[in-house]
Design a protein around this motif. Structure first.
Motif: not given
Length: 478
Positions: A19-22, A37-42
């Protein structure tokens, strides 16, 4: 899609590997999902300790208008400070109609004290459940929602259409009164089955799904489960319906009374108390009572009787949680299959509380159906209120003070000995916030002050509104 995988901080990176986002969302006092929606890394960085979330969602109404009277949680003086939003990893699911993007619910914490926020709906229910857990007990619940559906002329949303046309000119999805129709859903087959299928994939599965009496009205009974999970699923069910409706140009309407002269939209809740060790239903009476206070109670346990007594005694004091809008009280009127008094009865479908028990139900299905709430309610608040009142009855060993309604006896009729429930949001809020209110006893002053303030805001907006009815009635006659 729903996931059977137990999510932890350790396996979270693996679960989200592709995934790229959550997507995350919390629930405000009106039951609306507020998120981003936020970036997966965040997300991976904030999964344990949470992230800042503007408190203004507890400082404004459902249309993002700040409350007339600023409330303690969020206001200009504290700069509409950030709260801490902590993802609930156990709430993980994927949104099937949004390319299976990962989704988590959040719980709100006070950034100064790091304690759960008094007005956070998920936290309020959890605090009520913890009272039962301390005694080795838990609770199960089920939810039923009725809702109207409208389809504006092609190319227009319902909101845009209503800016230019009278409310009653908004076309219903289907016409006529066809409850439990097998053929009516075929008219909008993809939408109808799409809701059922997506609810299953989104882990808020539907147990029963049918048309209800009214133009364009459907009813869903959600699969019962543990009470906190049930509240989440009830909130997410509305998300599914509204999202699918958007895709098909349909506007689902969960307001309590969308149409004059027709039944309103109910949001009935079913509740039972269980033994946490083995899951046994504690409302079951092992042997029929040969000498019950009322025949309707023959198969209900002593704990169940105290729970019912608590519900009956506290019901008038928590009405703004069960009927939260000005429109809610248009549904709670006589002669429309809606309860209007403090009333109960075995299998009585017009009383405020319907006891479901033997001999008309199996012992394991023994439960209470609380029939006062409409579809416009916040399910976390409704279930918290039911549990708080019922458990108060258990702790105080309250006795049932109101006789049951018999079959064929009307709610509000001469044989109904129960108190008339509030007829308006203003009346209900005044009872809710009074100094000796049972609401203050079970929820605490901080929550009551905040929620009462939000309802007073709603009341003032209504008091200042000039309605179409007033203009039509008085424009040339006074």
């Amino acid at each position: 899609m729903a996931s059977d995988t137990k999510v932890s901080l350790q396996n979270l990176p693996r679960i989200l590997a592709d995934d790229d986002a959550v997507k995350v969302a919390g629930i405000d006092v009106d039951g609306q999902l507020r998120g981003k929606l936020m970036a997966k890394s965040k997300f991976l960085k904030i999964a344990e300790d949470g992230f800042g979330f503007c408190s203004v969602i507890f400082g404004w109404d459902m249309h993002d208008r700040t409350y007339f009277r600023e409330l303690a949680i969020s206001n200009a003086e504290n700069g509409y400070r950030d709260l801490i939003a902590v993802p609930d990893l156990n709430s993980f699911r994927r949104i099937p109609w949004e390319n299976n993007v990962p989704f988590f619910l959040v719980t709100f914490y006070d950034s100064a004290t790091h304690e759960t926020l008094s007005a956070c709906p998920r936290s309020l229910l959890k605090r009520m459940v913890e009272k039962l857990h301390k005694d080795g007990k838990g609770a199960m619940a089920g939810a039923e929602y009725e809702f109207f559906q409208f389809r504006a002329p092609e190319g227009k949303s319902a909101a845009t259409f209503l800016q230019e046309n009278p409310v009653n000119s908004l076309p219903s999805l289907t016409e006529g009164m066809f409850g439990y129709s097998i053929t009516r859903p075929v008219v909008n087959q993809d939408y109808y089955y799409g809701i059922f299928d997506n609810c299953k994939k989104f882990n808020c599965g539907i147990e029963g799904w049918h048309t209800e009496s009214g133009p364009g009205v459907f009813e869903a009974a959600l699969e019962f489960g543990e009470i906190t999970q049930m509240a989440d699923k009830a909130s997410l069910f509305k998300l599914v319906v509204k999202s699918l409706g958007t895709k098909y140009g349909i506007t689902p309407c969960f307001m309590a009374k969308p149409r004059e002269g027709l039944p309103g939209n109910s949001g009935h809740m079913h509740v039972s108390v269980i033994d946490k060790r083995n899951g046994d239903n504690l409302f079951i009476r092992s042997e029929p009572d040969p000498n019950p206070p009322y025949p309707d109670l023959k198969h209900l346990s002593d704990l169940g009787r105290h729970f019912l007594a608590g519900l009956l005694e506290g019901l008038p004091d928590i009405m703004p949680l069960l009927a939260p809008t000005v429109n809610s009280y248009k549904r709670l009127v006589e002669n429309f299959w809606a309860p209007v008094t403090v009333s109960w009865g075995l299998e009585h479908r017009a009383a405020s509380i319907r006891l479901i028990a033997p001999p008309t139900a199996s012992p394991k299905a023994t439960r209470f159906e609380v029939r006062v709430p409409g579809a416009d309610t916040n399910p976390h608040f409704v279930l918290a209120a039911i549990l708080a009142l019922g458990w108060r009855g258990v702790e105080k060993k309250l006795e049932i003070a109101v006789p049951p309604l018999g079959k064929g006896e009307d709610v509000g009729g001469s044989s109904d000995k129960g108190q008339r429930l509030a007829k308006s949001l203003k009346e209900a809020t005044e009872v809710f916030k009074r100094k000796d209110s049972i609401a203050r006893e079970v929820f605490g002053d901080e929550f009551v002050e905040h929620y009462a303030g939000t309802r007073e805001h709603e009341i003032r907006l209504w008091d200042e509104a000039v309605t179409d009815w007033e203009v039509r009635r008085y424009i040339e006659t006074v």
